[in-house]
Design a protein around this motif. Sequence first.
Motif, PDB file in Angstrom:
ATOM      1  N   GLU A   1      13.109  16.464   9.710  1.00 54.96           N
ATOM      2  CA  GLU A   1      13.865  16.157   8.498  1.00 54.96           C
ATOM      3  C   GLU A   1      14.147  14.663   8.391  1.00 54.96           C
ATOM      4  OE1 GLU A   1      18.050  17.485   6.292  1.00 54.96           O
ATOM      5  OE2 GLU A   1      17.586  18.174   8.330  1.00 54.96           O
ATOM      6  N   ALA A   2      14.574  14.038   9.486  1.00 54.94           N
ATOM      7  CA  ALA A   2      14.856  12.601   9.475  1.00 54.94           C
ATOM      8  C   ALA A   2      13.574  11.794   9.333  1.00 54.94           C
ATOM      9  CB  ALA A   2      15.590  12.211  10.758  1.00 54.94           C
ATOM     10  N   ARG A   3      12.501  12.284   9.961  1.00 58.29           N
ATOM     11  CA  ARG A   3      11.232  11.564   9.911  1.00 58.29           C
ATOM     12  C   ARG A   3      10.720  11.435   8.482  1.00 58.29           C
ATOM     13  NH1 ARG A   3       8.307  14.886  12.922  1.00 58.29           N
ATOM     14  NH2 ARG A   3       9.315  14.007  14.788  1.00 58.29           N
ATOM     15  N   ALA A   4      10.976  12.440   7.675  1.00 54.46           N
ATOM     16  CA  ALA A   4      10.495  12.429   6.289  1.00 54.46           C
ATOM     17  C   ALA A   4      11.148  11.330   5.458  1.00 54.46           C
ATOM     18  CB  ALA A   4      10.743  13.787   5.655  1.00 54.46           C
ATOM     19  N   THR A   5      12.277  10.806   5.921  1.00 52.77           N
ATOM     20  CA  THR A   5      12.972   9.760   5.168  1.00 52.77           C
ATOM     21  C   THR A   5      12.569   8.359   5.596  1.00 52.77           C
ATOM     22  OG1 THR A   5      14.859   9.559   6.710  1.00 52.77           O
ATOM     23  CG2 THR A   5      14.958  11.305   5.032  1.00 52.77           C
ATOM     24  N   LEU A   6      11.828   8.224   6.701  1.00 50.43           N
ATOM     25  CA  LEU A   6      11.499   6.905   7.252  1.00 50.43           C
ATOM     26  C   LEU A   6      10.152   6.402   6.737  1.00 50.43           C
ATOM     27  CD1 LEU A   6      12.554   7.494  10.972  1.00 50.43           C
ATOM     28  CD2 LEU A   6      13.813   6.208   9.235  1.00 50.43           C
ATOM     29  N   GLY A   7      10.045   5.088   6.583  1.00 45.87           N
ATOM     30  CA  GLY A   7       8.767   4.479   6.220  1.00 45.87           C
ATOM     31  C   GLY A   7       8.260   4.902   4.854  1.00 45.87           C
ATOM     32  N   ASN A   8       9.151   5.154   3.927  1.00 42.05           N
ATOM     33  CA  ASN A   8       8.748   5.556   2.573  1.00 42.05           C
ATOM     34  C   ASN A   8       8.461   4.282   1.780  1.00 42.05           C
ATOM     35  OD1 ASN A   8       8.514   6.449  -0.065  1.00 42.05           O
ATOM     36  ND2 ASN A   8      10.157   7.951   0.115  1.00 42.05           N
ATOM     37  N   TYR A   9       7.243   3.772   1.913  1.00 38.52           N
ATOM     38  CA  TYR A   9       6.920   2.466   1.335  1.00 38.52           C
ATOM     39  C   TYR A   9       7.001   2.417  -0.192  1.00 38.52           C
ATOM     40  CZ  TYR A   9       6.001  -0.317   5.454  1.00 38.52           C
ATOM     41  OH  TYR A   9       6.163  -1.051   6.602  1.00 38.52           O
ATOM     42  N   PRO A  10       6.648   3.473  -0.917  1.00 38.22           N
ATOM     43  CA  PRO A  10       6.848   3.414  -2.367  1.00 38.22           C
ATOM     44  C   PRO A  10       8.305   3.141  -2.735  1.00 38.22           C
ATOM     45  CG  PRO A  10       5.351   5.201  -1.843  1.00 38.22           C
ATOM     46  CD  PRO A  10       5.889   4.699  -0.533  1.00 38.22           C
ATOM     47  N   GLU A  11       9.213   3.793  -2.031  1.00 35.26           N
ATOM     48  CA  GLU A  11      10.636   3.591  -2.293  1.00 35.26           C
ATOM     49  C   GLU A  11      11.108   2.249  -1.739  1.00 35.26           C
ATOM     50  OE1 GLU A  11      14.469   5.523  -0.240  1.00 35.26           O
ATOM     51  OE2 GLU A  11      13.405   6.929  -1.527  1.00 35.26           O
ATOM     52  N   LEU A  12      10.670   1.894  -0.526  1.00 40.23           N
ATOM     53  CA  LEU A  12      11.105   0.650   0.109  1.00 40.23           C
ATOM     54  C   LEU A  12      10.617  -0.578  -0.654  1.00 40.23           C
ATOM     55  CD1 LEU A  12      10.479   1.604   3.852  1.00 40.23           C
ATOM     56  CD2 LEU A  12      12.709   1.255   2.759  1.00 40.23           C
ATOM     57  N   GLY A  13       9.404  -0.499  -1.195  1.00 41.57           N
ATOM     58  CA  GLY A  13       8.889  -1.624  -1.960  1.00 41.57           C
ATOM     59  C   GLY A  13       9.748  -1.917  -3.173  1.00 41.57           C
ATOM     60  N   LYS A  14      10.103  -0.877  -3.908  1.00 41.80           N
ATOM     61  CA  LYS A  14      10.952  -1.050  -5.094  1.00 41.80           C
ATOM     62  C   LYS A  14      12.331  -1.582  -4.701  1.00 41.80           C
ATOM     63  CE  LYS A  14       8.835   2.480  -8.097  1.00 41.80           C
ATOM     64  NZ  LYS A  14       7.683   2.825  -7.224  1.00 41.80           N
ATOM     65  N   LYS A  15      12.898  -1.022  -3.656  1.00 45.63           N
ATOM     66  CA  LYS A  15      14.226  -1.438  -3.210  1.00 45.63           C
ATOM     67  C   LYS A  15      14.215  -2.903  -2.779  1.00 45.63           C
ATOM     68  CE  LYS A  15      17.872  -0.105   0.065  1.00 45.63           C
ATOM     69  NZ  LYS A  15      18.241   0.852   1.143  1.00 45.63           N
TER      70      LYS A  15
ATOM     71  N   GLY B   1       0.845  -1.186   0.000  1.00 51.04           N
ATOM     72  CA  GLY B   1       0.000   0.000   0.000  1.00 51.04           C
ATOM     73  C   GLY B   1       0.879   1.233   0.000  1.00 51.04           C
ATOM     74  N   GLN B   2       0.727   2.087  -0.993  1.00 51.81           N
ATOM     75  CA  GLN B   2       1.666   3.177  -1.218  1.00 51.81           C
ATOM     76  C   GLN B   2       1.520   4.338  -0.238  1.00 51.81           C
ATOM     77  OE1 GLN B   2       4.084   2.992  -4.268  1.00 51.81           O
ATOM     78  NE2 GLN B   2       3.613   1.098  -3.180  1.00 51.81           N
ATOM     79  N   ARG B   3       0.410   4.404   0.476  1.00 50.20           N
ATOM     80  CA  ARG B   3       0.219   5.488   1.436  1.00 50.20           C
ATOM     81  C   ARG B   3       0.876   5.202   2.785  1.00 50.20           C
ATOM     82  NH1 ARG B   3      -5.088   5.193   2.338  1.00 50.20           N
ATOM     83  NH2 ARG B   3      -4.754   4.663   4.527  1.00 50.20           N
ATOM     84  N   ASP B   4       1.313   3.977   2.973  1.00 50.72           N
ATOM     85  CA  ASP B   4       1.895   3.546   4.247  1.00 50.72           C
ATOM     86  C   ASP B   4       3.172   4.320   4.549  1.00 50.72           C
ATOM     87  OD1 ASP B   4       2.447   2.149   6.555  1.00 50.72           O
ATOM     88  OD2 ASP B   4       2.567   0.179   5.604  1.00 50.72           O
ATOM     89  N   ARG B   5       3.312   4.761   5.799  1.00 51.48           N
ATOM     90  CA  ARG B   5       4.537   5.408   6.252  1.00 51.48           C
ATOM     91  C   ARG B   5       4.951   4.849   7.619  1.00 51.48           C
ATOM     92  NH1 ARG B   5       4.134   6.411   1.770  1.00 51.48           N
ATOM     93  NH2 ARG B   5       4.480   8.366   0.621  1.00 51.48           N
ATOM     94  N   THR B   6       4.621   3.601   7.893  1.00 53.35           N
ATOM     95  CA  THR B   6       4.932   2.991   9.182  1.00 53.35           C
ATOM     96  C   THR B   6       6.436   2.866   9.380  1.00 53.35           C
ATOM     97  OG1 THR B   6       2.885   1.711   9.106  1.00 53.35           O
ATOM     98  CG2 THR B   6       4.596   0.958  10.629  1.00 53.35           C
ATOM     99  N   ALA B   7       6.928   3.309  10.535  1.00 56.04           N
ATOM    100  CA  ALA B   7       8.343   3.170  10.888  1.00 56.04           C
ATOM    101  C   ALA B   7       8.474   3.295  12.400  1.00 56.04           C
ATOM    102  CB  ALA B   7       9.189   4.223  10.189  1.00 56.04           C
ATOM    103  N   LEU B   8       9.152   2.346  13.021  1.00 57.55           N
ATOM    104  CA  LEU B   8       9.334   2.392  14.462  1.00 57.55           C
ATOM    105  C   LEU B   8      10.219   3.568  14.852  1.00 57.55           C
ATOM    106  CD1 LEU B   8       8.081  -0.461  14.460  1.00 57.55           C
ATOM    107  CD2 LEU B   8       9.735  -1.064  16.236  1.00 57.55           C
ATOM    108  N   GLY B   9       9.755   4.333  15.823  1.00 59.76           N
ATOM    109  CA  GLY B   9      10.568   5.392  16.395  1.00 59.76           C
ATOM    110  C   GLY B   9      10.635   6.669  15.596  1.00 59.76           C
TER     111      GLY B   9
END
Length: 350
Positions: free
Chosen positions: A276-290, A261-269
Amino acid sequence: MRFLIPFSFIAASVALLGDEAGIRLESIEYPFEEEVFEFESQGQTLEMVYMDVSPAESDPKGTVLLLHGKNFSGAYFEDTADALVDAGFRVVIPDQIGFGKSSKPEHYQFTFEQLAHNTRELLESVGVEEVQVLGHSMGGMVATRFSLMFPDQVESLTLLNPIGLEDWAAQGVPYITIDQRYEGELAKTAEKIRAYQLESYYDGNWKEEYDPWVELLATFIESPEYPRMAWDQALTGDMVFTQPVVYEFGDLSMPTLLIIGQRDRTALGKNLVSDEARATLGNYPELGKKTAAAIPDSYLVELEGIGHLPHIEAFDRFIDPYLSFLQGVSEGDSSDQIGEAVSAAVAAEE
């Protein structure tokens, strides 16, 4: 006197439970018959509650193992299991130790290896040798570890918005002690649970059918034994943070489907770091491809506009590509054939 409440009425029932509430969900009836696997682990006798559902009129095409997330139990796979059984599969749905209706031990060393081992023993006890595995959220980490430990038993792996696609510690998220996690678990309320799910899972859009997943967790909180479960939850939270699987995706040898699901931004902590750091976490569109690029024989389904729970939020868009994948693996189709079938199922839903 103990009474049972059908699972579909959980949302209306919690306020009535009173002293009947318990950390084994004693007053809640699951959607399918509940069975118990009793086994010895770490010097104690434990009970793993599970559901085992098969087609009524034919031999199953194979067995599907469904592994739940940290904030859930096997019960939220009801619709998924119904569809799988209709398609001819046997379905085994365990509650992991520390979750749902299973034992909540006072002392337990939680590791993904231990949970995978427990699950394998359960499968052996019911005569299942090979499975197609699906893991959602934390269940994706359990499923990955299970697949790495027992590759000869895993026909396919499906990761449904799994967590663990990144190493949060390596991303700068500070460590939270087990004692701190425990205090956080003790502070939970039904209102806090609902607020978290509203923001994190459903993008501020609440529907009545989401109520049971709040009320189920609220049932635990009502129990006088909740501190014991809260301790288990703190331990499993530590397990999720300190035992990453992301570095081993390249070792997976079975066909693997990623449904993201591309809207997901789940990330522990992510609440513990800067904006600024939070914006880089739980980026599921990017994580799925990777992740798809890291797994040798993988297929990626990207569900636009859907969050952390595709099988709850958008069941039809989830189930069709998933069934196409399972059927292709079950029938021994080539990688290209499976990919084409999955793509066609996605296109049909768009």
